[in-house]
Design a protein around this motif. Structure first.
Motif, mmCIF file in Angstrom:
data_model
loop_
_atom_site.group_PDB
_atom_site.id
_atom_site.type_symbol
_atom_site.label_atom_id
_atom_site.label_comp_id
_atom_site.label_asym_id
_atom_site.label_seq_id
_atom_site.Cartn_x
_atom_site.Cartn_y
_atom_site.Cartn_z
ATOM 1 N N GLN A 22 0.827 -1.209 0.000
ATOM 2 C CA GLN A 22 0.000 0.000 0.000
ATOM 3 C C GLN A 22 0.858 1.254 0.000
ATOM 4 O O GLN A 22 0.528 2.234 -0.638
ATOM 5 N N TRP A 23 1.979 1.234 0.732
ATOM 6 C CA TRP A 23 2.892 2.383 0.738
ATOM 7 C C TRP A 23 3.352 2.670 -0.679
ATOM 8 O O TRP A 23 3.279 3.803 -1.149
ATOM 9 N N GLU A 24 3.865 1.664 -1.361
ATOM 10 C CA GLU A 24 4.382 1.872 -2.714
ATOM 11 C C GLU A 24 3.276 2.326 -3.663
ATOM 12 O O GLU A 24 3.483 3.208 -4.494
ATOM 13 N N THR A 25 2.095 1.757 -3.531
ATOM 14 C CA THR A 25 0.973 2.114 -4.400
ATOM 15 C C THR A 25 0.609 3.586 -4.245
ATOM 16 O O THR A 25 0.316 4.265 -5.220
ATOM 17 N N HIS A 26 0.648 4.092 -3.040
ATOM 18 C CA HIS A 26 0.263 5.479 -2.793
ATOM 19 C C HIS A 26 1.411 6.470 -2.966
ATOM 20 O O HIS A 26 1.173 7.639 -3.242
ATOM 21 N N ALA A 27 2.652 6.021 -2.815
ATOM 22 C CA ALA A 27 3.794 6.933 -2.907
ATOM 23 C C ALA A 27 4.351 7.050 -4.321
ATOM 24 O O ALA A 27 4.838 8.110 -4.711
ATOM 25 N N ALA A 28 4.298 5.982 -5.106
ATOM 26 C CA ALA A 28 4.928 5.986 -6.436
ATOM 27 C C ALA A 28 4.171 6.910 -7.398
ATOM 28 O O ALA A 28 2.941 6.982 -7.380
ATOM 29 N N PRO A 29 4.913 7.610 -8.257
ATOM 30 C CA PRO A 29 4.264 8.476 -9.253
ATOM 31 C C PRO A 29 3.562 7.647 -10.330
ATOM 32 O O PRO A 29 3.853 6.464 -10.523
ATOM 33 N N ARG A 30 2.644 8.271 -11.039
ATOM 34 C CA ARG A 30 1.893 7.564 -12.075
ATOM 35 C C ARG A 30 2.754 7.146 -13.266
ATOM 36 O O ARG A 30 2.308 6.373 -14.099
ATOM 37 N N ALA A 31 3.985 7.586 -13.339
ATOM 38 C CA ALA A 31 4.892 7.175 -14.411
ATOM 39 C C ALA A 31 5.412 5.754 -14.206
ATOM 40 O O ALA A 31 6.044 5.188 -15.083
ATOM 41 N N VAL A 32 5.112 5.156 -13.064
ATOM 42 C CA VAL A 32 5.483 3.757 -12.800
ATOM 43 C C VAL A 32 4.449 2.853 -13.473
ATOM 44 O O VAL A 32 3.257 3.166 -13.523
ATOM 45 N N THR A 33 4.894 1.718 -13.981
ATOM 46 C CA THR A 33 4.026 0.765 -14.651
ATOM 47 C C THR A 33 2.833 0.403 -13.773
ATOM 48 O O THR A 33 2.988 0.089 -12.602
ATOM 49 N N GLY A 34 1.644 0.457 -14.336
ATOM 50 C CA GLY A 34 0.419 0.151 -13.623
ATOM 51 C C GLY A 34 -0.279 1.363 -13.052
ATOM 52 O O GLY A 34 -1.359 1.262 -12.508
ATOM 53 N N THR A 35 0.317 2.524 -13.163
ATOM 54 C CA THR A 35 -0.250 3.805 -12.737
ATOM 55 C C THR A 35 -0.649 3.828 -11.266
ATOM 56 O O THR A 35 -1.834 3.827 -10.920
ATOM 57 N N PRO A 36 0.352 3.854 -10.358
ATOM 58 C CA PRO A 36 0.035 4.018 -8.930
ATOM 59 C C PRO A 36 -0.629 5.368 -8.655
ATOM 60 O O PRO A 36 -0.838 6.157 -9.568
ATOM 61 N N TYR A 37 -0.894 5.651 -7.384
ATOM 62 C CA TYR A 37 -1.744 6.787 -7.032
ATOM 63 C C TYR A 37 -1.048 8.125 -6.850
ATOM 64 O O TYR A 37 -1.710 9.147 -6.789
ATOM 65 N N ASN A 38 0.292 8.132 -6.687
ATOM 66 C CA ASN A 38 0.982 9.430 -6.729
ATOM 67 C C ASN A 38 0.525 10.353 -5.610
ATOM 68 O O ASN A 38 0.468 11.554 -5.782
ATOM 69 N N GLY A 39 0.180 9.802 -4.438
ATOM 70 C CA GLY A 39 -0.543 10.615 -3.493
ATOM 71 C C GLY A 39 0.107 11.004 -2.186
ATOM 72 O O GLY A 39 -0.490 11.736 -1.419
ATOM 73 N N LEU A 40 1.295 10.527 -1.871
ATOM 74 C CA LEU A 40 1.907 10.903 -0.594
ATOM 75 C C LEU A 40 2.813 12.096 -0.804
ATOM 76 O O LEU A 40 4.015 11.980 -0.990
ATOM 77 N N ALA A 41 2.223 13.261 -0.786
ATOM 78 C CA ALA A 41 2.957 14.499 -1.074
ATOM 79 C C ALA A 41 3.786 14.942 0.126
ATOM 80 O O ALA A 41 3.384 14.771 1.278
ATOM 81 N N LEU A 42 4.942 15.502 -0.165
ATOM 82 C CA LEU A 42 5.798 16.098 0.853
ATOM 83 C C LEU A 42 5.648 17.608 0.789
ATOM 84 O O LEU A 42 5.482 18.175 -0.290
#
Length: 161
Positions: A22-42
């Motif tokens: 879940q961490w990776e899914t929410h932290a990884a940008p959408r440019a990663v294969t499978g389009t994660p959520y890009n949502g843990l903003a700093l």
């Protein structure tokens, strides 16, 4: 956080066990294969607190510049990246995904860098809810081979224990 005999360490105020996927899914940008959520903003203040490679703060360093761009690529960023991300301490590159940084995880075909500007590969125009309003996401603990779809999640030491 409490540490002691029979007392579990508690971080982020949660009693739930950590879920690396879940961490990776929410932290990884959408440019990663499978389009994660890009949502843990700093927040910008956190990004600014990382020092330069020489140990100086961004306010003390004469090499920190927000108005010029690099002419070469490194393992951390591509050519054309803003100079304010150049010559930062190593923790910065392992903790922060920024505009122009190399994509953490398995990149989509033809992509090498993260683009957080509105029309970029991880910007607001591609998914109105899944973009970081600050222009930064958490990079720490995203495995280099991570992919949302097809699912590639590598087991490794827990990040919260």
């Amino acid at each position: 956080m409490f540490i002691g005999k029979d007392i579990k360490r508690k971080e982020f105020g949660s009693d739930h066990p950590p879920n690396r996927y879940q961490w990776e899914t929410h932290a990884a940008p959408r440019a990663v294969t499978g389009t994660p959520y890009n949502g843990l903003a700093l927040v910008q203040e956190l990004v600014d607190d990382f020092r330069m490679a020489n140990g100086q703060s961004i306010h003390q360093s004469s090499s920190y510049n927000e108005n010029t761009y690099v002419q070469e690529s490194t393992p951390y960023y591509v050519e054309g990246t803003n100079n304010m991300y150049v010559n930062r301490e190593p923790r910065f590159y392992s903790s922060v995904t920024f505009n122009g940084s190399i994509i953490p995880g398995a990149a989509k075909a033809g992509m090498t860098r993260v683009e957080f500007y509105p029309s970029g590969n991880s910007g607001r125009n591609g998914a109105p809810r899944d973009w970081p309003k600050t222009g930064y996401t958490a990079r720490k603990n995203i495995h280099p081979t991570y992919s949302l779809n097809p699912s590639v999640a590598v087991n490794r030491a827990a990040m919260f224990n």
